[in-house]
Scaffold this active site. Sequence first.
Site, short mmCIF file in Angstrom:
data_model
loop_
_atom_site.label_atom_id
_atom_site.label_comp_id
_atom_site.label_asym_id
_atom_site.label_seq_id
_atom_site.Cartn_x
_atom_site.Cartn_y
_atom_site.Cartn_z
N LYS A 27 0.84 -1.20 0.00
CA LYS A 27 0.00 0.00 0.00
C LYS A 27 0.87 1.25 0.00
CE LYS A 27 -1.65 1.52 3.84
NZ LYS A 27 -2.40 1.79 5.09
N ARG A 32 2.23 6.02 -3.17
CA ARG A 32 3.31 6.95 -3.48
C ARG A 32 3.61 6.95 -4.98
NH1 ARG A 32 4.21 5.46 1.73
NH2 ARG A 32 5.45 6.76 3.15
N ASP A 54 -7.77 1.53 -0.50
CA ASP A 54 -6.93 2.74 -0.42
C ASP A 54 -6.40 3.16 -1.79
OD1 ASP A 54 -7.40 2.72 2.27
OD2 ASP A 54 -5.29 2.92 2.84
N ASN A 104 -10.64 6.36 4.11
CA ASN A 104 -9.82 6.40 5.33
C ASN A 104 -8.37 6.16 4.96
OD1 ASN A 104 -9.23 6.68 8.04
ND2 ASN A 104 -9.88 4.62 8.62
N GLY A 106 -4.92 7.35 4.69
CA GLY A 106 -3.92 8.33 5.08
C GLY A 106 -2.83 8.50 4.04
N GLN A 182 3.86 10.42 7.69
CA GLN A 182 3.22 10.79 6.43
C GLN A 182 3.22 12.30 6.19
OE1 GLN A 182 -0.68 9.00 6.37
NE2 GLN A 182 0.14 6.91 6.32
N SER A 210 8.74 6.23 12.64
CA SER A 210 8.52 5.43 11.42
C SER A 210 9.49 5.80 10.29
CB SER A 210 7.07 5.58 10.95
OG SER A 210 6.16 5.25 11.96
N ASP A 327 3.15 -0.87 12.14
CA ASP A 327 2.09 -1.72 11.61
C ASP A 327 2.37 -3.19 11.88
OD1 ASP A 327 0.75 0.50 10.75
OD2 ASP A 327 1.25 0.26 8.63
N LYS A 354 -4.02 5.79 14.06
CA LYS A 354 -4.16 5.01 12.84
C LYS A 354 -5.65 4.84 12.50
CE LYS A 354 0.29 3.99 12.20
NZ LYS A 354 1.02 4.22 10.94
N GLU A 355 -5.98 3.77 11.79
CA GLU A 355 -7.37 3.56 11.37
C GLU A 355 -8.33 3.52 12.55
OE1 GLU A 355 -5.03 2.18 7.81
OE2 GLU A 355 -4.73 2.42 9.96
N ARG A 358 -5.35 1.97 17.92
CA ARG A 358 -4.96 0.56 17.94
C ARG A 358 -4.45 0.10 19.30
NH1 ARG A 358 -2.12 0.27 11.90
NH2 ARG A 358 -4.06 -0.23 10.78
N HIS A 399 -8.42 -2.95 9.08
CA HIS A 399 -7.95 -4.15 8.38
C HIS A 399 -6.93 -4.94 9.19
CE1 HIS A 399 -4.33 -1.83 6.59
NE2 HIS A 399 -4.92 -1.04 7.46
N ARG A 400 -6.02 -4.26 9.86
CA ARG A 400 -4.95 -4.98 10.57
C ARG A 400 -5.48 -5.68 11.82
NH1 ARG A 400 -1.11 -4.54 7.32
NH2 ARG A 400 -0.60 -2.59 6.25
N LYS A 430 -9.24 -2.95 2.69
CA LYS A 430 -8.41 -1.75 2.68
C LYS A 430 -7.05 -2.02 2.08
CE LYS A 430 -6.54 1.83 5.76
NZ LYS A 430 -7.06 3.02 5.04
#
Length: 448
Positions: A27, A32, A54, A104, A106, A182, A210, A327, A354-355, A358, A399-400, A430
């Site tokens: 993703k 990108r 996404d 959703n 990002g 991001q 990250s 992640d 995050k989504e 978490r 999703h995760r 996603k």
Amino acid sequence: MTQHYPHHIDLKPVMHVEGVVRLPGSKSISNRVLLLAALAEGTTKIIDLLASDDTFVMLGALTSLGVHWEQEEQTHPETLHQVHHVRGCGGVFPNHAADLFMGNAGTAIRPLTAALAVIGGDYTLHGVARMHERPIGDLVDALNAVGAQIEYTGEAGFPPLRIRRGHLHAERMSVRGNVSSQFLTALLMVAPLMAREHAVTIDVVGELISKPYIEITLNLMRRFGVVVEQNGWQSFSVGPGQKYRSPGLIHVEGDASSASYFLAAGAIAGGPVRVEGVGRDSIQGDVRFVAALERMGASISMGDNWIEASSNGPLKAIDADFNHIPDAAMTIAIAALYADGTSTLRNIGSWRVKETDRLAAMACELRKLGAEVEEGADYMRVTPPAVIAAAAIDTYDDHRMAMCFSLASLDGAARRGNAIRIMDPKCVAKTFPEYFAAFAGIAHEDLF
């Protein structure tokens, strides 16, 4: 063909896993590459772009902005590949006004916000309810400080946004690095559009989280002809006169975060499990997940385009900093259920934006399985239960959450998995619409 999921999926206890999984495209790389290809001069042929919610969001936004792209399928030699052709716009989108729905995603809304603010026009960006709870203020502040005109149409600091034509004078910018990488990625990707006559330098305020995701950004920018000068992780400079130019052809690696579920399955429940599409030379930082699995006692081997994991007995508890792979760290939290003691995951505060939140969600669902969980502001401590309990796992439209909790159905060397009900399994669309079919493939079970 995309799997159509019911309201929930019931996973039976799985005794052993073994097999090969071909991963969907990354993703992070996919979105990108799509934006860089759209901003570049020339047409880019993209092989194995991720087909997911996404990327559909990004493709839809590019269409609304007047970017022409087409899709085809090619078979070579025995594998079906998705091929996209994106006709670049040379740094200026044809449509100067658009209403963009960003879901959703990002990885779509952050860089697009920066690109539209720099290029100028009249744009609105909005998404699902959770997107309107995910912070974007640091990025907006950085852009408005150099002359962009971005307004909040809801709560300050969050989407939805209205972007109008500003008067940018960007030679030096600054952005916080401790909320989401991001934001820096977005500024880096649009820096060449601002560096027409003079260099643009971006300073990072505070700790940059990250970092491997920034490495992906820099690597892909180089593929499209733009070189960024780097002063450690404190500042980044783009020299004047650089333009994005299509590399002609680009392959999207398999998603390293998605690889984590199958590799952890092999480490827990026998194996070997091999993932194809990502290997030792990956540009994705999440391949470092395998080092954490090795520390927990798994047997790992790697090739240029594959990674394989298998069990060496009960997993060992781990205490580690996961700032670099947030992640994939979620998968470690599930692997901790099969460890020989208490595991501590540190520096994972980014989970909260995050989504879903978490940290809170993982703690809640792990407790359903019988684990003892200590949840801190930026850490989690997991003590495995004597017996993993049967549970219905809420997935929070994340999703995760759905993918990693499927692993609690596995029988490991330390303890047996149990029947697990995954609520709202369609959320995997996603990033990995076919996830549960792939999981069934290594479990050699019919899940549906």
